[in-house]
Design an enzyme around this catalytic site. Structure first.
Site, PDB file in Angstrom:
ATOM      1  N   THR A   9       0.529  -0.786   0.132  1.00 57.84           N
ATOM      2  CA  THR A   9       0.603   0.336  -0.291  1.00 57.84           C
ATOM      3  C   THR A   9       0.690   1.360   0.083  1.00 57.84           C
ATOM      4  OG1 THR A   9      -0.253   0.110   2.401  1.00 57.84           O
ATOM      5  CG2 THR A   9      -1.520  -1.428   1.037  1.00 57.84           C
ATOM      6  N   GLU A  45      -5.771  -4.151  -1.686  1.00 64.91           N
ATOM      7  CA  GLU A  45      -6.282  -4.974  -0.776  1.00 64.91           C
ATOM      8  C   GLU A  45      -7.220  -6.247  -1.251  1.00 64.91           C
ATOM      9  OE1 GLU A  45      -5.564  -2.163   0.212  1.00 64.91           O
ATOM     10  OE2 GLU A  45      -4.615  -2.122   2.101  1.00 64.91           O
ATOM     11  N   LYS A  82     -15.395  16.587   9.417  1.00 64.14           N
ATOM     12  CA  LYS A  82     -16.255  16.230  10.538  1.00 64.14           C
ATOM     13  C   LYS A  82     -16.915  17.765  11.249  1.00 64.14           C
ATOM     14  CE  LYS A  82     -14.616  11.677  10.840  1.00 64.14           C
ATOM     15  NZ  LYS A  82     -13.578  11.590  10.915  1.00 64.14           N
ATOM     16  N   TRP A 112     -21.065  15.161   9.151  1.00 65.78           N
ATOM     17  CA  TRP A 112     -20.176  15.145   7.804  1.00 65.78           C
ATOM     18  C   TRP A 112     -20.435  15.831   6.905  1.00 65.78           C
ATOM     19  CZ3 TRP A 112     -19.596   8.590   7.985  1.00 65.78           C
ATOM     20  CH2 TRP A 112     -19.166   8.421   9.298  1.00 65.78           C
TER      21      TRP A 112
HETATM   22  P1  ADP Z   1      -3.488   4.396  -1.551  1.00 67.16           P
HETATM   23  O1  ADP Z   1      -4.493   5.248  -2.088  1.00 67.16           O
HETATM   24  O2  ADP Z   1      -4.014   4.324   0.189  1.00 67.16           O
HETATM   25  O3  ADP Z   1      -2.253   4.889  -1.999  1.00 67.16           O
HETATM   26  P2  ADP Z   1      -5.242   2.727  -2.641  1.00 67.16           P
HETATM   27  O4  ADP Z   1      -3.667   2.834  -4.347  1.00 67.16           O
HETATM   28  O5  ADP Z   1      -4.981   0.931  -3.078  1.00 67.16           O
HETATM   29  O6  ADP Z   1      -4.393   3.620  -2.182  1.00 67.16           O
HETATM   30  O7  ADP Z   1      -6.353   2.747  -3.392  1.00 67.16           O
HETATM   31  C1  ADP Z   1      -7.647   2.585  -2.209  1.00 67.16           C
HETATM   32  C2  ADP Z   1      -8.632   3.599  -2.508  1.00 67.16           C
HETATM   33  O8  ADP Z   1      -8.796   4.355  -2.981  1.00 67.16           O
HETATM   34  C3  ADP Z   1     -10.027   3.546  -1.941  1.00 67.16           C
HETATM   35  O9  ADP Z   1      -9.662   3.087  -0.378  1.00 67.16           O
HETATM   36  C4  ADP Z   1     -10.044   4.763  -2.398  1.00 67.16           C
HETATM   37  O10 ADP Z   1     -10.474   5.081  -1.030  1.00 67.16           O
HETATM   38  C5  ADP Z   1      -9.764   5.059  -3.080  1.00 67.16           C
HETATM   39  N1  ADP Z   1     -10.300   4.615  -4.547  1.00 67.16           N
HETATM   40  C6  ADP Z   1     -10.191   3.636  -5.312  1.00 67.16           C
HETATM   41  N2  ADP Z   1     -11.365   3.734  -6.322  1.00 67.16           N
HETATM   42  C7  ADP Z   1     -11.907   5.277  -5.921  1.00 67.16           C
HETATM   43  C8  ADP Z   1     -13.297   5.635  -6.542  1.00 67.16           C
HETATM   44  N3  ADP Z   1     -13.527   5.196  -8.251  1.00 67.16           N
HETATM   45  N4  ADP Z   1     -13.716   6.713  -5.806  1.00 67.16           N
HETATM   46  C9  ADP Z   1     -13.031   7.213  -5.017  1.00 67.16           C
HETATM   47  N5  ADP Z   1     -12.472   6.175  -4.016  1.00 67.16           N
HETATM   48  C10 ADP Z   1     -11.480   5.487  -4.619  1.00 67.16           C
END
Ligand code: ADP
Length: 540
Positions: A187, A332, A439, A444
């Protein structure tokens, strides 16, 4: 006792994907923009041969089953060979995000115990910075030929072409357990150290099959697919596997991800499907608008990673005649977990309502289940308005982070850290990440909704909203805007524009105009950086 089916028990393996592609679509092409030189063309059959040469070369190094091999590379043909040659031979392909801070990069290479690291020459300075901190790495190999392999002071660098050249293109892929690890991705570690997700062969195969489905990305041998989404993050949504399963031509953009380069490649190679994060599509559309261009063959784009603003969906659809498939997933979840679609009974909806639907993250793909819960873990209603933390489970969802002792699950479900609603017919909408939601006075405010409303203004190029500490309301929204080139904007004008589109108390307390926003390695705005910079403007 259960009556078992009498079917063969053949494992789902990454090597089987490659063999299928080479056997059935051997002449299909992978076109790749390399770091050096002109566009490179190679067939599935040739990729299979070179992957086997690579497998033999790796075997010669004496790596054991399950040993980890890193890559720090763009989307290009040699990276595809690594995907197959490494995983196929029972090793683990650890794709590293080159835009991580060098300390974090060294951390993940050490944590994963990479023994060999392949890298594109672009990243030579990074190798120089981390090599002395990565004591387990015995071989640094540049994805290039001898002529284009840089020297790095104090590090012995081999080149890929000489590494595989002496080896045979005959290799018997091992019959692995489909549950063994095939690929590893960490991640981004926006909070704390990055966590590793170790994908099994089974998870990758199932997720890649699912990506081909019509309700997901409609990948078949009629399509030409350009994944802009990086191969160093979430397996490029499994597209390098899905295209080989389906026999689709694969076009890889290498290091050139700006609007002009992408447009040129899409037109030259007759790309029909693309996939990437919204910031990439903003750059592409800005280029098309500036030069009054249209797409000749592109008809579908998969988008995810962050929320796709409705205004951009409308532009793609109405002006550029490109269907937007808006999905959601995370490191994940191996790749795509949900996808928006217009079903037959929605086909005659007004266009505006169809865009509203596509702006949501859609229905879960088969194999993935979703629910939302409150802070005590109670399941909340699927009524389209109640918000809760999104929980996910399925055959290609993480159970334990790599080397973690404790499960990542809560009562069998993975808590995503996203806040969502789910409608009675299963359409999921991400409202925010738990750490980004604002918040204010016990209520929210969704930063995503505010950003989407802002981006609809014709003079806005990019927008980001963060919650900032406030003496009275706990937090209040702060809006940062990058205006379009040569367009001017006034704060009051933005406030009035938003007041017509969102609840009055949602209207940000402050608007700041900036030249650019910090964008991270996966194309997302780095809100943590913004919080550090602007976090005290209401309390100073
Ligand atoms: P990080 O952003 O921490 O690097 P990831 O690349 O695994 O982690 O991204 C996952 C996160 O990206 C999701 O938990 C969500 O918050 C966001 N995300 C993914 N696709 C979308 C979407 N279509 N719209 C909004 N948020 C999204």
């Amino acid at each position: 006792m259960a009556l078992y089916g009498k079917m063969m028990d053949r494992p789902l393996l990454v090597s089987a994907i490659l063999e299928h592609g080479a056997d059935q679509f051997g002449q299909q092409e992978i076109v790749s923009r390399e770091t050096h030189g002109p566009l490179h063309r190679i067939t599935f059959a040739e990729v299979a041969q070179r992957s086997k040469k690579l497998a033999n070369a790796l075997a010669k190094l004496g790596l054991k089953p399950g040993s980890v091999v890193g890559s720090i590379a763009w989307n290009n043909a040699r990276h595809v060979e690594l995907y197959y040659g490494v995983s196929g031979s029972g090793l683990v392909m650890h794709t590293c995000n080159p835009r991580l801070h060098p300390e974090q990069l060294a951390y993940i290479i050490n944590h994963a115990e990479d023994e060999v690291v392949f890298f594109d020459s672009t990243f030579a300075p990074l190798i120089k910075a981390i090599a002395s901190h990565c004591s387990k790495v015995k071989h640094w190999i540049c994805l290039s030929d001898q002529a284009n392999t840089p020297q790095v002071d104090g590090v012995v660098i081999q080149n890929y072409e000489d590494f595989i050249a002496p080896h045979s293109a005959v290799f018997a892929w091992p019959e692995l357990d489909e549950k063994s690890g095939a690929a590893l991705c960490y991640t981004s570690g926006t909070t704390g150290n990055p966590k590793g997700v170790l994908y099994s062969h089974r998870a990758i195969t199932l997720s890649a099959l699912s990506a081909c489905l019509p309700n997901v990305l409609t990948i078949s041998s009629q399509e030409t697919v350009l994944p802009v989404v990086p191969m160093f993050h979430i397996n490029a949504w499994c597209l390098p596997y899905a295209c080989v399963i389906a026999g689709a031509k694969l076009v890889l953009p290498g290091p050139k991800l700006d609007g002009a380069s992408l447009y040129e490649l899409m037109e030259a190679e007759k790309v029909t499907i693309s996939a990437g994060v919204p910031t990439i599509w903003m750059g592409l559309i800005a280029h098309c608008e500036q030069h009054n261009l249209r797409f000749s063959t592109m008809r579908r784009t998969g988008v995810g990673g962050s929320a796709m603003p409705k205004a951009l969906i409308a532009k793609f659809n109405d002006v550029y005649k490109v269907d937007v498939h808006h999905g959601w997933g995370m490191t994940e979840t191996t790749a795509i977990a949900t996808m928006s679609n217009i079903s037959n009974h929605e086909m005659d909806w007004p266009v505006e309502e169809q865009h509203n639907l596509v702006a949501k993250q859609g229905k879960s793909v088969f194999g993935v289940e979703l629910k939302i819960v409150d802070e005590e873990g109670n399941t909340l209603p699927r009524d389209g308005s109640t918000q809760g933390e999104l929980m996910v489970r399925g055959q290609w969802i993480v159970e334990h982070y790599h080397k973690a002792e404790k499960t990542a699950l809560v009562n069998g479900w993975f808590p995503t850290g996203d806040i969502a609603t789910i409608s009675p017919d299963g359409v999921m909408q991400i409202r925010d990440r738990t750490k980004d939601v604002i918040k204010s006075g016990g209520e929210w405010i969704s930063s995503i909704d505010l950003e989407n409303a802002t981006i609809a203004h014709p003079h806005v190029a990019m927008a980001a909203v963060i919650g900032v500490k406030h003496p009275k309301w706990d937090e209040r929204p702060l809006l940062l805007i990058v205006p379009k080139p040569e367009k001017s904007l006034e704060k009051q004008e933005v406030m009035d524009f938003l007041a017509e589109r969102v609840a009055k108390w949602w209207v940000p307390d402050e608007v700041i105009f900036v030249e650019s926003l910090p964008v991270g390695g996966t194309g997302k705005v780095q809100k943590n950086d913004l919080r550090v910079k602007y976090g005290s403007i209401f309390t100073e």
